[in-house]
Design a protein around this motif. Structure first.
Motif, PDB file in Angstrom:
ATOM      1  N   CYS A 114      11.811  16.792  -7.607  1.00 25.98           N
ATOM      2  CA  CYS A 114      10.467  17.377  -7.744  1.00 25.98           C
ATOM      3  C   CYS A 114      10.204  17.746  -9.199  1.00 25.98           C
ATOM      4  N   LYS A 115      11.192  18.357  -9.830  1.00 26.64           N
ATOM      5  CA  LYS A 115      11.047  18.743 -11.237  1.00 26.64           C
ATOM      6  C   LYS A 115      10.989  17.510 -12.143  1.00 26.64           C
ATOM      7  N   ALA A 116      11.882  16.559 -11.914  1.00 30.86           N
ATOM      8  CA  ALA A 116      11.948  15.365 -12.760  1.00 30.86           C
ATOM      9  C   ALA A 116      10.679  14.518 -12.671  1.00 30.86           C
ATOM     10  N   LEU A 117      10.102  14.465 -11.471  1.00 25.77           N
ATOM     11  CA  LEU A 117       8.923  13.619 -11.259  1.00 25.77           C
ATOM     12  C   LEU A 117       7.617  14.397 -11.305  1.00 25.77           C
ATOM     13  N   LEU A 118       7.712  15.707 -11.520  1.00 24.68           N
ATOM     14  CA  LEU A 118       6.529  16.576 -11.606  1.00 24.68           C
ATOM     15  C   LEU A 118       5.663  16.475 -10.352  1.00 24.68           C
ATOM     16  N   VAL A 119       6.319  16.612  -9.194  1.00 18.01           N
ATOM     17  CA  VAL A 119       5.620  16.552  -7.913  1.00 18.01           C
ATOM     18  C   VAL A 119       6.049  17.719  -7.031  1.00 18.01           C
ATOM     19  N   SER A 120       5.242  17.991  -6.031  1.00 17.46           N
ATOM     20  CA  SER A 120       5.604  19.011  -5.051  1.00 17.46           C
ATOM     21  C   SER A 120       6.582  18.411  -4.043  1.00 17.46           C
ATOM     22  N   ASP A 121       7.169  19.281  -3.243  1.00 21.99           N
ATOM     23  CA  ASP A 121       8.078  18.821  -2.203  1.00 21.99           C
ATOM     24  C   ASP A 121       7.354  17.887  -1.237  1.00 21.99           C
ATOM     25  N   GLU A 147       4.737  16.013  -1.835  1.00 19.95           N
ATOM     26  CA  GLU A 147       4.456  14.741  -2.508  1.00 19.95           C
ATOM     27  C   GLU A 147       5.709  13.867  -2.551  1.00 19.95           C
ATOM     28  N   LEU A 148       6.846  14.491  -2.818  1.00 20.56           N
ATOM     29  CA  LEU A 148       8.102  13.732  -2.825  1.00 20.56           C
ATOM     30  C   LEU A 148       8.386  13.185  -1.436  1.00 20.56           C
ATOM     31  N   TYR A 149       8.189  14.011  -0.418  1.00 19.84           N
ATOM     32  CA  TYR A 149       8.405  13.569   0.959  1.00 19.84           C
ATOM     33  C   TYR A 149       7.519  12.364   1.281  1.00 19.84           C
ATOM     34  N   GLY A 150       6.255  12.437   0.909  1.00 20.65           N
ATOM     35  CA  GLY A 150       5.333  11.328   1.167  1.00 20.65           C
ATOM     36  C   GLY A 150       5.752  10.053   0.468  1.00 20.65           C
ATOM     37  N   ALA A 151       6.236  10.191  -0.759  1.00 19.67           N
ATOM     38  CA  ALA A 151       6.676   9.015  -1.508  1.00 19.67           C
ATOM     39  C   ALA A 151       7.915   8.393  -0.876  1.00 19.67           C
ATOM     40  N   VAL A 152       8.880   9.226  -0.516  1.00 21.33           N
ATOM     41  CA  VAL A 152      10.102   8.712   0.114  1.00 21.33           C
ATOM     42  C   VAL A 152       9.764   8.085   1.471  1.00 21.33           C
ATOM     43  N   SER A 159      11.708   3.027  -6.910  1.00 21.83           N
ATOM     44  CA  SER A 159      10.569   2.731  -6.040  1.00 21.83           C
ATOM     45  C   SER A 159       9.668   3.944  -5.902  1.00 21.83           C
ATOM     46  N   VAL A 160      10.266   5.113  -5.759  1.00 23.99           N
ATOM     47  CA  VAL A 160       9.477   6.347  -5.655  1.00 23.99           C
ATOM     48  C   VAL A 160       8.714   6.581  -6.952  1.00 23.99           C
ATOM     49  N   LYS A 161       9.391   6.424  -8.079  1.00 30.35           N
ATOM     50  CA  LYS A 161       8.740   6.611  -9.384  1.00 30.35           C
ATOM     51  C   LYS A 161       7.563   5.639  -9.546  1.00 30.35           C
ATOM     52  N   ASP A 162       7.762   4.376  -9.198  1.00 30.45           N
ATOM     53  CA  ASP A 162       6.695   3.373  -9.304  1.00 30.45           C
ATOM     54  C   ASP A 162       5.538   3.702  -8.384  1.00 30.45           C
ATOM     55  N   TRP A 163       5.835   4.123  -7.154  1.00 30.65           N
ATOM     56  CA  TRP A 163       4.795   4.452  -6.176  1.00 30.65           C
ATOM     57  C   TRP A 163       3.962   5.625  -6.661  1.00 30.65           C
ATOM     58  N   LEU A 164       4.630   6.655  -7.180  1.00 34.53           N
ATOM     59  CA  LEU A 164       3.907   7.816  -7.690  1.00 34.53           C
ATOM     60  C   LEU A 164       3.046   7.438  -8.895  1.00 34.53           C
ATOM     61  N   ALA A 165       3.559   6.599  -9.770  1.00 35.53           N
ATOM     62  CA  ALA A 165       2.793   6.158 -10.949  1.00 35.53           C
ATOM     63  C   ALA A 165       1.542   5.390 -10.510  1.00 35.53           C
ATOM     64  N   ALA A 166       1.682   4.548  -9.498  1.00 34.91           N
ATOM     65  CA  ALA A 166       0.539   3.783  -9.004  1.00 34.91           C
ATOM     66  C   ALA A 166      -0.509   4.715  -8.391  1.00 34.91           C
ATOM     67  N   LYS A 167      -0.063   5.748  -7.696  1.00 42.78           N
ATOM     68  CA  LYS A 167      -1.000   6.711  -7.090  1.00 42.78           C
ATOM     69  C   LYS A 167      -1.726   7.512  -8.147  1.00 42.78           C
TER      70      LYS A 167
END
Length: 72
Positions: A36-43, A45-50, A59-67
Motif C-alpha cells: 500500500c505504501k509502495a504503490l500509494l494505494v489504500s488497502d 485499492e490493493l485488494y481490487g487490483a490483486v 501486473s498490479v503495478k501496471d493495472w494501477l497505472a492504467a487506472k
C-alpha cells in the motif's frame, strides 16, 4: 523490470520482510502495508487490483497505472 516499485528494486528495501518480492501476499498484513505504501494505494485499492489481475507485483503495478491514466 519485475520487482521494481517506483524505480527502486524492492529487494533493497529493508522494510520488506515477505517471501518472493515479485508477488504480493495479500493475506500477510505486513506485506499489505508495504505494498500500500509502495504503490500509494489504500488497502481496498490493493485488494481490487490483486482481485483483478492476480498477485504479480508487476501486473498490479501496471493495472494501477492504467487506472490512473487520463481517459481510462
Amino acid at each position: 523490470m519485475a520487482g521494481e516499485i517506483n524505480g527502486s528494486d524492492k529487494g533493497e528495501d529493508r522494510s520488506f520482510r515477505g517471501g518472493d518480492p515479485r508477488l504480493i501476499d495479500y493475506a500477510d498484513a505486513s506485506e499489505r502495508a508495504y505494498w500500500c505504501k509502495a504503490l500509494l494505494v489504500s488497502d481496498s485499492e490493493l485488494y481490487g487490483a490483486v482481485a483483478a489481475v492476480g498477485n504479480s507485483a508487476q501486473s498490479v503495478k501496471d493495472w494501477l497505472a492504467a487506472k490512473r491514466s487520463p481517459g481510462k
